[in-house]
Design an enzyme around this catalytic site. Structure first.
Site, PDB file in Angstrom:
ATOM      1  N   PRO A  16       0.840  -1.203   0.000  1.00 28.03           N
ATOM      2  CG  PRO A  16       0.069  -0.985   2.199  1.00 28.03           C
ATOM      3  CD  PRO A  16       0.797  -1.921   1.287  1.00 28.03           C
ATOM      4  CG  MET A  17       3.605   2.614  -1.466  1.00 24.08           C
ATOM      5  SD  MET A  17       4.906   2.558  -2.697  1.00 24.08           S
ATOM      6  CE  MET A  17       4.178   1.452  -3.909  1.00 24.08           C
ATOM      7  CB  CYS A 101       0.796   5.471   8.816  1.00 24.75           C
ATOM      8  SG  CYS A 101       0.994   7.114   8.120  1.00 24.75           S
ATOM      9  CE  LYS A 140       3.263  -2.420   4.536  1.00 21.92           C
ATOM     10  NZ  LYS A 140       3.548  -1.015   4.872  1.00 21.92           N
TER      11      LYS A 140
HETATM   12  C1  LIG Z   1       4.892   7.051  -0.951  1.00 18.82           C
HETATM   13  C2  LIG Z   1       4.646   5.951   0.047  1.00 18.82           C
HETATM   14  C3  LIG Z   1       3.395   5.817   0.640  1.00 18.82           C
HETATM   15  C4  LIG Z   1       3.161   4.790   1.566  1.00 18.82           C
HETATM   16  N1  LIG Z   1       1.906   4.636   2.081  1.00 18.82           N
HETATM   17  C5  LIG Z   1       1.634   3.586   2.894  1.00 18.82           C
HETATM   18  C6  LIG Z   1       0.315   3.314   3.332  1.00 18.82           C
HETATM   19  O1  LIG Z   1      -0.649   4.021   2.991  1.00 18.82           O
HETATM   20  N2  LIG Z   1       0.123   2.235   4.158  1.00 18.82           N
HETATM   21  C7  LIG Z   1       1.145   1.411   4.547  1.00 18.82           C
HETATM   22  O2  LIG Z   1       0.919   0.448   5.291  1.00 18.82           O
HETATM   23  N3  LIG Z   1       2.400   1.628   4.130  1.00 18.82           N
HETATM   24  C8  LIG Z   1       2.669   2.672   3.297  1.00 18.82           C
HETATM   25  N4  LIG Z   1       3.945   2.856   2.827  1.00 18.82           N
HETATM   26  C9  LIG Z   1       5.000   1.882   3.199  1.00 18.82           C
HETATM   27  C10 LIG Z   1       5.131   0.796   2.114  1.00 18.82           C
HETATM   28  O3  LIG Z   1       3.960   0.011   2.038  1.00 18.82           O
HETATM   29  C11 LIG Z   1       6.334  -0.135   2.380  1.00 18.82           C
HETATM   30  O4  LIG Z   1       6.109  -0.924   3.513  1.00 18.82           O
HETATM   31  C12 LIG Z   1       7.640   0.647   2.558  1.00 18.82           C
HETATM   32  O5  LIG Z   1       7.772   1.637   1.562  1.00 18.82           O
HETATM   33  C13 LIG Z   1       8.859  -0.284   2.506  1.00 18.82           C
HETATM   34  O6  LIG Z   1       8.884  -1.009   1.318  1.00 18.82           O
HETATM   35  P1  LIG Z   1       9.752  -0.565   0.014  1.00 18.82           P
HETATM   36  O7  LIG Z   1      11.169  -0.384   0.439  1.00 18.82           O
HETATM   37  O8  LIG Z   1       9.533  -1.727  -0.949  1.00 18.82           O
HETATM   38  O9  LIG Z   1       9.174   0.715  -0.484  1.00 18.82           O
HETATM   39  C14 LIG Z   1       4.200   3.894   1.927  1.00 18.82           C
HETATM   40  C15 LIG Z   1       5.449   4.052   1.333  1.00 18.82           C
HETATM   41  C16 LIG Z   1       5.692   5.052   0.409  1.00 18.82           C
HETATM   42  C17 LIG Z   1       7.058   5.165  -0.215  1.00 18.82           C
END
Ligand SMILES: Cc1cc2nc3c(=O)[nH]c(=O)nc-3n(C[C@H](O)[C@H](O)[C@H](O)COP(=O)(O)O)c2cc1C
Length: 330
Positions: A16-17, A101, A140
């Site tokens: 989720p992002m 978050c 999460k």
């Molecule tokens: C722009 C952005 C928005 C994110 N929004 C959420 C979110 O809404 N909910 C959530 O559980 N994690 C959120 N995350 C965390 C990601 O889901 C993920 O766990 C984290 O970025 C680490 O993984 P990665 O290194 O593959 O990006 C967000 C990350 C980014 C970069």
């Protein structure tokens, strides 16, 4: 693999992002293959329960995205249980709780990662939701709130006991935000202790890293920023898992992705109270800041996208950058 009774076609998922993983983006990633699960941007439990239009828009999805998990945030067990029922009523396959978050706006309402600071309360939220719906409830979380309070191992067990059907762990603390590295040893330790599936998240920027993390003992891998840079990363990981060379992605493919994204966004409901064209331009700027990383001359493309004022400008910038006659015809 399965989460509760939901079959996932692959162990690789789009994390989720907020602001990024909208339905258009999720559909495009899904079409390229290798994607076992998509999770929506986090949506407010309050907003869902009160039927606020914008919140409901953020939770929208299409059939081709299934299996789909809608992630909600909030800190009140009853509101979260009610919101889970709204999610179930919307037909989603899974409801996910945001316990990661770190943003103060969310955390100060006893939601997001601040739930990790009160494990008994966090477990009560899971338990209320699990009793309220038939679809799987997942969590999460991060490694913990800060270095003094890295309690993901304990909390993971507590939410399992409270009825969570799977968990995902991003191995950084809230205090770390995105600095340093995700602790995959911690994730592997949790995966070993739990009986429900455990997904790991963090720092997979190419397909070989996804494969390496999967071998650490987790049931699946949630990929965030790596998908924003390279929407084919999950398909490439599937190629590698099947013993094939990861598929090549041409510049033309990359250009087509952006043009298709624009087209899909044009058919979305208008968001954020903005004129449609303006909203689409903003969305492209947001994706552009990730998508252009690691691309030769990517900073030029990023600057050009940021200066585009109309959709026609945007399209011609993309066609010129990825310079292909096929794109020009789209
Ligand atoms: C722009 C952005 C928005 C994110 N929004 C959420 C979110 O809404 N909910 C959530 O559980 N994690 C959120 N995350 C965390 C990601 O889901 C993920 O766990 C984290 O970025 C680490 O993984 P990665 O290194 O593959 O990006 C967000 C990350 C980014 C970069």
């Amino acid at each position: 693999m399965k989460i509760g009774s939901v079959d996932l076609p692959s162990p690789f998922a789009v994390a989720p992002m907020a602001g990024m993983t909208d339905t258009a983006f999720r559909r495009l990633v899904k079409r390229h293959g290798g994607c076992g699960l998509v999770v929506t941007e986090m949506v407010s439990s309050e907003g869902l329960v009160r039927g606020i239009d914008r919140t409901l828009e953020y939770a929208e999805y299409t059939e081709e995205e299934r299996p789909i998990s809608i992630q909600i945030f909030g800190g009140d067990p009853q509101t979260m249980a009610d919101a889970a029922q709204v999610v179930e009523g919307m037909g989603a396959d899974i409801v996910d709780i945001n316990m990661g978050c770190p943003v103060p706006k969310i955390a100060k309402h006893n939601a997001g990662c601040s739930l990790m600071r009160e494990p008994a309360h966090a477990a009560a939220v899971v338990s209320a939701m699990a009793k309220a719906v038939k679809i799987p409830v997942t969590v999460k979380m991060r490694a913990g709130w800060n270095d003094e309070d890295r309690n993901a191992t304990i909390l993971a067990r507590m939410v399992e006991d409270a009825g969570a059907a799977a968990i995902a762990v991003h191995g950084r603390t809230a205090a770390q935000s995105y600095s340093g590295f995700a602790d995959w040893n911690l994730v592997a330790e949790i995966a070993e202790q739990l009986t429900i599936p455990v997904f790991g998240s963090g720092d997979c920027l190419d397909a070989s890293q996804i494969i390496a993390k999967l071998q650490s003992g987790v049931e699946g891998v949630l990929v965030g920023r790596g998908v924003l840079r390279n929407p084919w990363i999950l398909a490439q990981a599937m190629d590698m898992a099947a013993g094939r060379e990861p598929r090549e992605v041409t510049l033309e493919d990359r250009g087509r992705f952006l043009l298709e994204y624009i087209e899909l966004l044009m058919h979305e409901r208008v968001r954020d109270g903005l004129p449609h064209g303006r909203w689409v331009i903003n969305k492209l700027r947001a994706l552009g800041s990730w998508y252009t990383k690691g691309l030769e001359n990517g900073s030029h493309l990023r600057t050009a996208i940021n200066s585009a004022e109309t959709l026609d400008d945007l399209r011609s910038i993309i066609v010129r950058f990825f310079s292909s006659p096929v794109l020009a015809d789209l």
